[in-house]
Write an enzyme that holds these catalytic residues in place. Structure first.
Site, short mmCIF file in Angstrom:
data_model
loop_
_atom_site.label_atom_id
_atom_site.label_comp_id
_atom_site.label_asym_id
_atom_site.label_seq_id
_atom_site.Cartn_x
_atom_site.Cartn_y
_atom_site.Cartn_z
CD GLU A 185 5.57 -1.79 25.24
OE1 GLU A 185 5.98 -3.03 25.32
OE2 GLU A 185 6.42 -1.05 26.07
CG HIS A 187 2.56 -3.23 27.27
ND1 HIS A 187 1.76 -2.15 26.11
CD2 HIS A 187 3.19 -2.38 28.07
CE1 HIS A 187 2.12 -0.94 26.55
NE2 HIS A 187 3.20 -1.02 27.68
CD GLU A 211 9.57 -1.90 24.61
OE1 GLU A 211 9.29 -1.53 26.12
OE2 GLU A 211 9.82 -0.79 24.01
CD GLU A 237 8.72 -3.19 29.93
OE1 GLU A 237 7.87 -2.61 30.67
OE2 GLU A 237 8.92 -2.49 28.86
CG HIS A 287 10.76 0.45 31.12
ND1 HIS A 287 10.25 0.34 32.47
CD2 HIS A 287 9.86 0.22 30.24
CE1 HIS A 287 9.24 0.61 32.12
NE2 HIS A 287 8.72 0.37 30.95
#
Length: 381
Positions: A185, A187, A211, A237, A287
């Site tokens: 991830e 972010h 991600e 997401e 998500h």
């Protein structure tokens, strides 16, 4: 049957205030939805209060009518307030007929879904600490886990930060072995150039996906990164409109997207997006970084969706009191979650227990502060 009232209940989970939408009817049936939104707690509660008069007096079983009315009221956009009300109406419809929501959606295509663990790495940001925690996750039966190894980096990473991130990922890979999926991830934190650079060295650790390495509403940047790295890149997401998913998938640069049901309008819109993904030979991995209630919502969507890759779940790594506030939600068994069988969503909210955990202004992650991954909000003021 008519909607008599719409209320909100906020539960102060230490790193994200959970917002529940309670829809009451004149016949005594009550539906529960979720509208959790990170640091947007008070605005979301206010938004629900502001629009509830529009649905009071309507039949909650007419879910699409209620959604469309709220959607047009919001000037043709979706909000978490709309999503929460929509979910609560599905809950009422299922309860009124005595069947799970997935039965209303056409019936399940699977009995369970593979899960990846998230929220497990709330400890010291060291290779040894991450390796120990990752080993505990695998010992619970999980065959996939996700984590953000990038600390408080933003836009770029120094050589020191890069070495630290590589050490964390390498330690986790060594701890879990070759048969466990590692999902990385980011972010939304990097520039396009930095994301491409990182995505290329991630290949050395056999990661399953990278991600949202860049701002995940910047389709052109996502496409550029995906085309120039040797590992799968996923996003979704933070996309809200159906056309955003269609535009992203039209470039054929990924085969997995991760829409957030609360961000796209709830259960039905999630299914529409899954259909768009299937049209592009892609799968979904919903998500799911909210409460166990939201996990159950995700399961109803997964139950009827043929093209599901995997399901995110935090539930084994939450506060012990969660089971007092919410009952009926499923627990992960050997890395899988079973589909719900109870009427409606299948979760009961204990409002008296919820009052013991009130809203807190510090109950959210400050992603670019050192130590955020420890989820110790008291130290992130």
């Amino acid at each position: 049957m008519k909607i008599a009232d719409v209320r909100t209940i906020v539960v102060g989970n230490p790193w994200k205030n959970w917002i529940y939408v309670v829809v009451e009817t004149d016949e005594g049936l009550v539906g529960i939805g979720e509208a959790t939104g990170g640091s947007e707690t008070q605005p979301t509660v206010a938004a629900i209060e502001e629009v509830k008069h529009l649905v009071i007096g309507m039949d909650p079983r007419n879910v699409h009518e209620i959604f469309h009315k709220l959607y047009l009221t919001a000037f043709i956009k979706v909000t978490k307030a709309i999503s929460g009300i929509e979910m609560a109406c599905w809950d009422i419809l299922g309860k009124s007929l005595g069947v799970p929501v997935h039965t209303l959606l056409g019936g399940k295509v699977r009995d369970n879904v593979r899960v990846y663990a998230n929220g497990w790495y709330s400890g010291e940001r060291t290779p040894e600490g991450f390796a120990e925690k990752a080993s505990e996750v695998v010992a619970k039966g999980y065959t996939a886990l996700k984590f953000d190894p990038f600390g408080d980096a933003h836009m770029q990473m120094s050589r020191k930060e890069t070495a630290e991130a590589k050490a964390l990922i390498g330690a986790v890979r060594d701890a879990v072995g070759d048969d466990v999926d590692i999902l990385i991830e980011a972010h939304d934190r990097f520039s396009t150039y930095a994301a491409i650079e990182i995505g290329n060295w991630l290949k050395d650790y056999d990661v399953t996906w990278f991600e949202t390495p860049v701002l995940s509403t910047d389709i052109s940047a996502l496409v550029e990164v995906a085309r120039r790295i040797p590992v799968r890149m996923i996003a979704g997401e933070r996309m809200h409109a159906i056309h955003e998913f269609g535009e992203f998938l039209s470039h054929n640069v990924t085969d997995v997207i991760n829409p957030e049901p609360l961000g796209v309008g709830g259960i039905w819109r999630s299914l529409q997006i899954a259909g768009i993904a299937e049209a592009h030979h892609a799968e979904i991995a919903l998500h799911n970084a909210e409460s166990p209630f939201k996990t159950m919502v995700a399961l109803h969507i997964d139950a009827v969706t043929p093209n599901v890759f995997i399901q995110e779940c935090f539930d084994d790594f939450l506060e012990p009191w969660v089971s007092d506030v919410l009952t009926g939600f499923h627990r992960v068994e050997d890395g899988y979650l079973k589909m719900p069988t109870e009427p409606g969503i299948g979760v009961t909210l204990n409002e008296e227990e919820a009052k013991k955990h009130p809203y807190g202004k510090s109950n959210f992650l400050r992603m670019f502060r050192p130590g955020w991954e420890k989820r110790d909000t008291a130290k992130q003021e």
